[in-house]
Design an enzyme around this catalytic site. Structure first.
Site, mmCIF file in Angstrom:
data_model
loop_
_atom_site.group_PDB
_atom_site.id
_atom_site.type_symbol
_atom_site.label_atom_id
_atom_site.label_comp_id
_atom_site.label_asym_id
_atom_site.label_seq_id
_atom_site.Cartn_x
_atom_site.Cartn_y
_atom_site.Cartn_z
ATOM 1 N N ASP A 2 37.198 46.348 55.798
ATOM 2 C CA ASP A 2 36.035 45.258 55.210
ATOM 3 C C ASP A 2 36.900 44.063 54.308
ATOM 4 O OD1 ASP A 2 33.267 44.469 54.872
ATOM 5 O OD2 ASP A 2 33.628 44.810 52.646
ATOM 6 N N CYS A 41 28.804 42.637 61.350
ATOM 7 C CA CYS A 41 29.037 42.391 62.928
ATOM 8 C C CYS A 41 30.118 42.902 63.426
ATOM 9 C CB CYS A 41 29.382 40.761 62.600
ATOM 10 S SG CYS A 41 27.870 39.923 62.107
ATOM 11 N N ARG A 72 24.007 53.274 54.810
ATOM 12 C CA ARG A 72 25.527 53.431 54.904
ATOM 13 C C ARG A 72 26.124 54.774 54.726
ATOM 14 N NH1 ARG A 72 28.038 47.984 55.099
ATOM 15 N NH2 ARG A 72 26.256 46.643 55.295
ATOM 16 N N HIS A 131 37.195 38.490 53.556
ATOM 17 C CA HIS A 131 36.055 39.697 54.233
ATOM 18 C C HIS A 131 36.793 39.862 55.604
ATOM 19 C CE1 HIS A 131 31.672 40.516 55.079
ATOM 20 N NE2 HIS A 131 32.274 41.558 54.586
ATOM 21 N N TYR A 140 22.472 49.565 44.434
ATOM 22 C CA TYR A 140 22.740 49.553 45.796
ATOM 23 C C TYR A 140 24.242 48.740 46.127
ATOM 24 C CZ TYR A 140 22.527 50.457 50.616
ATOM 25 O OH TYR A 140 22.781 50.778 51.682
ATOM 26 N N SER A 178 28.769 40.174 57.579
ATOM 27 C CA SER A 178 28.279 41.511 57.484
ATOM 28 C C SER A 178 27.564 42.260 58.720
ATOM 29 C CB SER A 178 27.359 41.638 56.182
ATOM 30 O OG SER A 178 27.907 41.105 54.793
ATOM 31 N N THR A 237 33.952 47.156 60.902
ATOM 32 C CA THR A 237 34.390 48.696 60.821
ATOM 33 C C THR A 237 34.480 49.288 62.044
ATOM 34 O OG1 THR A 237 33.121 49.035 58.720
ATOM 35 C CG2 THR A 237 33.497 51.161 59.933
ATOM 36 N N LYS A 271 32.709 43.611 46.544
ATOM 37 C CA LYS A 271 32.393 42.368 47.053
ATOM 38 C C LYS A 271 32.622 41.476 45.672
ATOM 39 C CE LYS A 271 31.978 42.997 51.188
ATOM 40 N NZ LYS A 271 31.019 43.232 52.087
ATOM 41 N N ARG A 274 22.422 44.020 49.446
ATOM 42 C CA ARG A 274 22.739 43.001 48.481
ATOM 43 C C ARG A 274 21.732 42.122 48.277
ATOM 44 N NH1 ARG A 274 25.659 39.898 50.844
ATOM 45 N NH2 ARG A 274 26.036 40.987 52.811
HETATM 46 P P1 GTP Z 1 29.598 45.264 56.891
HETATM 47 O O1 GTP Z 1 30.279 46.658 56.235
HETATM 48 O O2 GTP Z 1 28.269 44.961 56.517
HETATM 49 O O3 GTP Z 1 30.712 44.248 56.557
HETATM 50 O O4 GTP Z 1 29.657 45.509 58.552
HETATM 51 P P2 GTP Z 1 30.679 45.542 59.653
HETATM 52 O O5 GTP Z 1 30.939 43.955 59.930
HETATM 53 O O6 GTP Z 1 31.743 46.379 59.281
HETATM 54 O O7 GTP Z 1 29.852 45.964 60.665
HETATM 55 P P3 GTP Z 1 29.850 47.260 61.650
HETATM 56 O O8 GTP Z 1 31.244 47.642 62.146
HETATM 57 O O9 GTP Z 1 29.394 48.288 60.818
HETATM 58 O O10 GTP Z 1 28.915 47.086 62.896
HETATM 59 C C1 GTP Z 1 27.611 46.937 62.587
HETATM 60 C C2 GTP Z 1 26.471 47.034 63.685
HETATM 61 O O11 GTP Z 1 27.195 46.297 64.872
HETATM 62 C C3 GTP Z 1 26.632 48.555 64.007
HETATM 63 O O12 GTP Z 1 25.387 48.870 64.568
HETATM 64 C C4 GTP Z 1 27.576 48.590 65.444
HETATM 65 O O13 GTP Z 1 26.793 49.648 66.217
HETATM 66 C C5 GTP Z 1 27.352 47.263 65.832
HETATM 67 N N1 GTP Z 1 28.692 46.861 66.526
HETATM 68 C C6 GTP Z 1 29.848 46.888 66.230
HETATM 69 N N2 GTP Z 1 30.683 46.669 67.100
HETATM 70 C C7 GTP Z 1 30.077 46.100 68.144
HETATM 71 C C8 GTP Z 1 30.267 45.668 69.650
HETATM 72 O O14 GTP Z 1 31.407 45.575 69.816
HETATM 73 N N3 GTP Z 1 29.153 45.340 70.533
HETATM 74 C C9 GTP Z 1 27.977 45.450 69.915
HETATM 75 N N4 GTP Z 1 27.095 45.384 70.969
HETATM 76 N N5 GTP Z 1 27.656 46.080 68.951
HETATM 77 C C10 GTP Z 1 28.763 46.473 68.107
HETATM 78 C C1 SPV Z 2 28.498 43.527 53.488
HETATM 79 O O1 SPV Z 2 27.388 43.440 53.354
HETATM 80 O O2 SPV Z 2 29.265 42.798 53.964
HETATM 81 C C2 SPV Z 2 29.194 45.043 53.051
HETATM 82 C C3 SPV Z 2 28.220 45.792 52.432
HETATM 83 O O3 SPV Z 2 30.052 45.343 53.277
HETATM 84 S S1 SPV Z 2 28.173 45.645 50.595
HETATM 85 O O4 SPV Z 2 29.232 46.383 49.925
HETATM 86 O O5 SPV Z 2 26.851 46.066 50.164
HETATM 87 O O6 SPV Z 2 28.465 44.146 50.494
HETATM 88 MN MN MN Z 3 31.427 43.813 54.404
#
Ligand code: GTP
Ligand code: SPV
Ligand code: MN
Length: 643
Positions: A319, A296, A414, A272, A243, A294, A299, A252, A94
């Site tokens: 999300d 963090c 992704r 979010h 993208y 994002s 998922t 979003k 983004r």
């Molecule tokens: P967006 O799709 O961008 O909104 O991201 P998200 O908030 O869904 O994050 P996601 O669950 O995809 O995690 C992002 C990164 O953080 C990945 O590389 C994970 O491996 C890492 N991660 C997620 N949960 C944990 C956790 O509990 N501990 C640690 N150390 N890392 C984590």
């Molecule tokens: C985020 O950045 O929080 C995402 C990926 O979930 S995007 O759809 O590109 O915003």
């Molecule tokens: Mn997100």
């Protein structure tokens, strides 16, 4: 363009758009407003044809075949219907600096920032400027390309919770991805009739003949990217990027920025947040929503694989949450999406085995590496990739285990997978009525100072905690490095209106007769002095969720008061079976750190939200500061308790 209103336009027939023949679909049968919208888009962007998507598998198969022949998609032969797509390296995330909210009154969109301060809570553009910017981009931008018309529903089609959209785009990757991420169906037109829909206009900005070189079979126009939202017109215009959040406009742009404004007007919330349920060994089920910035961990939490015995997790969404109070005063939530657009790196059979099963088939992997045995590869998969396969990076270079210094996958690479393929999807994930929320979590990547979990004292205190959410920068947008950034309510990039008004809207939701969910703050990312994570995270996060749901049942024996809110009483988080954890460090509140943090938060709000900040937020910060100052026992290392 900016003030385009379909009711002002004469009814057009297919003959009037004859230069763009309707290749698929029956234009005549479309609702009048849709016809006018499409006609307008054809006149503006001059595509070579119109293709009305029906969202069917057959249609998707045709596009997959075409894109595979062209080289945009590569079949990952080890799976059934999994494809790799590598973008132009300049189009991988983004672009927040090119994302605007266009309103008549600037302060509807962004807060009054302090003089001389650059606002970071949304970017405003006037209608005049937007009209000028758009006129330099959209006219004839689809020349030689097909215009796909994608009718979609955010939320179950026909639910009173749901909202409809129509996206036009010249990208078939977008068409395929929207089919996974939203509910694409011709039935949208029947439900719509003369009602309103969000107008989503997207173009890659690469009319034919193409000027310049297309990289990776991924046309785009990085110099001219703009993502403009017109909340008053319920319209989005996105140009130049194919993208994710820039181009899958249901996500979003619609479900947060535009829906946020609709939610403010209608008295609900578009956030979010993931939505999940936890079922205890006693078979009690609790639903929670959690807002983390994002990349963090949303998922991962939504698909958590619990390490404590006899707990069950179900995923409702990973999300975005749309939430409203029902007639009985319960906060109910739906996931408006229909798929996952999840971060690939770090996902593996240990960290997120559930996600691994979601994308066993019918998925698209964007900007990941590829193995010689027809599979995907990214950082985190080393241990489960046979040593004898060769690996290519997302940029097509050879990658050697332990030797290559470059990344195999882009950090924001992704997977795009249908939600229904998630083995722990909740039976009610698609229920138009939604699920009842008991707790809301905020969190971020906070390497220092911030305890594993703490609980807000009240709804407004929770809103204050949300307003002070910060996190280390991630790869989901264009930022570099690891500095700590404010990301209030995890919504900084996704705000559709003035953040001060947004906070007030949250505060106003508290009404007599409503069961306000408890609010918590969590931090999986605190580091010890050795620079290592203090908390194992992932499946072990169930231990924190377990504490949270016991608090939802008002178990007062497990909480102690502190200046930031309620902390777990030492020993109250179930640590059975974990290697030794330094609990006192994990839960400590270093006084100096917090005094500085409070000061910094106050400055942030004064600078960025100014007079729009609801006064109670400042009062609560002041109370927090007083509590810290009053507490003489607080030391840098000891667990702080006031009780
Ligand atoms: P967006 O799709 O961008 O909104 O991201 P998200 O908030 O869904 O994050 P996601 O669950 O995809 O995690 C992002 C990164 O953080 C990945 O590389 C994970 O491996 C890492 N991660 C997620 N949960 C944990 C956790 O509990 N501990 C640690 N150390 N890392 C984590
Ligand atoms: C985020 O950045 O929080 C995402 C990926 O979930 S995007 O759809 O590109 O915003
Ligand atoms: Mn997100």
């Amino acid at each position: 363009m900016a003030n385009f209103n379909e009711d002002d336009m004469p009814e057009m027939t297919v003959e009037r758009v004859h230069r763009a023949p309707v290749i698929k679909g029956d234009f005549k049968l479309l609702p009048k407003k849709v016809k006018n919208f499409i006609t307008h888009c054809v006149h503006l962007m001059a595509p070579r044809g119109i293709y009305i998507s029906d969202g069917s598998k057959k249609e998707a198969d045709e596009f997959i075949q075409k894109l595979t022949e062209k080289g945009t998609l590569t079949k990952l032969t080890a799976f059934k219907e999994n494809y790799l797509c590598c973008t132009d390296p300049e189009d991988t995330a983004r672009i927040e600096s090119k994302t605007f909210i266009v309103t008549s009154n600037k302060y509807d969109a962004v807060p009054h920032v302090k003089e001389g301060v650059k606002g970071i809570l949304g970017r405003w553009m006037s209608h005049e400027d937007a009209a000028r910017e758009m006129s330099q981009r959209f006219p004839n931008c689809m020349t030689g390309r097909m215009m796909y018309v994608i009718p979609f529903s955010m939320g179950p089609l026909g639910s009173p919770f749901s909202k409809l959209g129509i996206q036009v785009t010249d990208s078939s990757y977008v068409l395929l991805s929207m089919r996974i991420m939203t509910r694409v169906s011709l039935k949208v037109f029947d439900v719509l009739r003369d009602g309103t829909f969000v107008k989503c206009i997207h173009s890659l900005g690469c009319p034919r003949p193409i000027q310049g070189r297309v990289k990776n079979h991924w046309p785009c126009n990085p110099e001219k990217v703009i993502i403009a939202h017109f909340p008053e017109q319920r319209m989005i215009q996105s140009f130049g990027s194919g993208y994710g959040g820039n181009s899958l406009l249901g996500k979003k742009c619609f479900a947060l920025r535009i829906a946020g404004t609709i939610a403010r007007d209608e008295g609900w919330l578009a956030e979010h947040m993931l939505i999940m349920s936890i079922t205890t060994p006693q078979k009690e089920e609790y639903f929670i929503a959690a807002a983390f910035p994002s990349a963090c961990g949303k998922t991962n939490l939504a698909m958590l694989n619990p390490t404590l015995p006899d707990y069950k997790i179900h995923c409702i969404g990973d999300d975005i949450a749309w939430m409203r109070f029902d007639k009985l005063g319960t906060l109910v939530a739906i996931n408006p999406e229909h798929g996952f657009f999840g971060v690939a790196p770090g996902t593996n059979s240990k960290t997120n085995p559930i996600a691994m099963r979601c994308f066993e088939e019918n998925s698209i992997f964007t900007n990941v590496g590829e193995t010689s045995d027809g599979k995907y590869f990214w950082e985190g998969l080393q241990d489960e990739t046979p040593r004898d396969v060769t690996i290519k990076t997302w940029l097509g270079k050879d990658w050697h285990r332990g030797k290559s210094t470059e990344l195999a996958a882009h950090p924001n690479s992704r997977f795009t997978s249908p939600a229904k393929q998630c083995p722990i999807m909740h039976p009610k994930w698609d229920d138009p009525k939604g699920v009842p929320i008991s707790a809301i979590l905020f969190g971020g990547r906070r390497p220092k100072g911030v305890p594993l979990v703490f609980e807000a004292r009240s709804w407004s205190h929770g809103v204050m905690i949300g307003a002070c959410v910060k996190s280390e920068c991630t790869a989901a947008a264009e930022f570099k490095g690891k500095s700590i950034m404010h990301d209030p309510m995890a919504m900084r990039p996704f705000l559709g209106y003035n953040f001060g008004h947004y906070l007030q809207h949250w505060l106003d939701l508290e009404e007599p007769g409503r069961q306000m969910p408890k609010i918590f703050h969590v931090n999986w990312f605190r580091l010890g002095e050795d620079g290592k994570l203090l908390w194992p995270g992932f499946g072990e996060n169930i231990r924190v969720l377990d504490w949270i749901i016991r608090r939802c049942d008002n178990d007062d024996s497990i909480a102690v008061d502190s200046p930031v809110g309620l902390l777990p009483r030492p020993g109250s988080i179930n640590m059975d079976g974990l290697p030794p954890i330094d609990e006192s460090e994990l839960l400590s509140l270093p006084k100096q750190y917090w005094l500085e943090d409070i000061k910094e938060n106050r400055t942030f709000l004064e600078d960025q939200v100014g007079v729009d900040t609801p006064p109670i937020i400042f009062n609560l910060l002041e109370e927090q500061e007083k509590a810290f100052r009053a507490n003489q026992q607080a030391t840098a290392q000891k667990l702080l308790t006031c009780s």
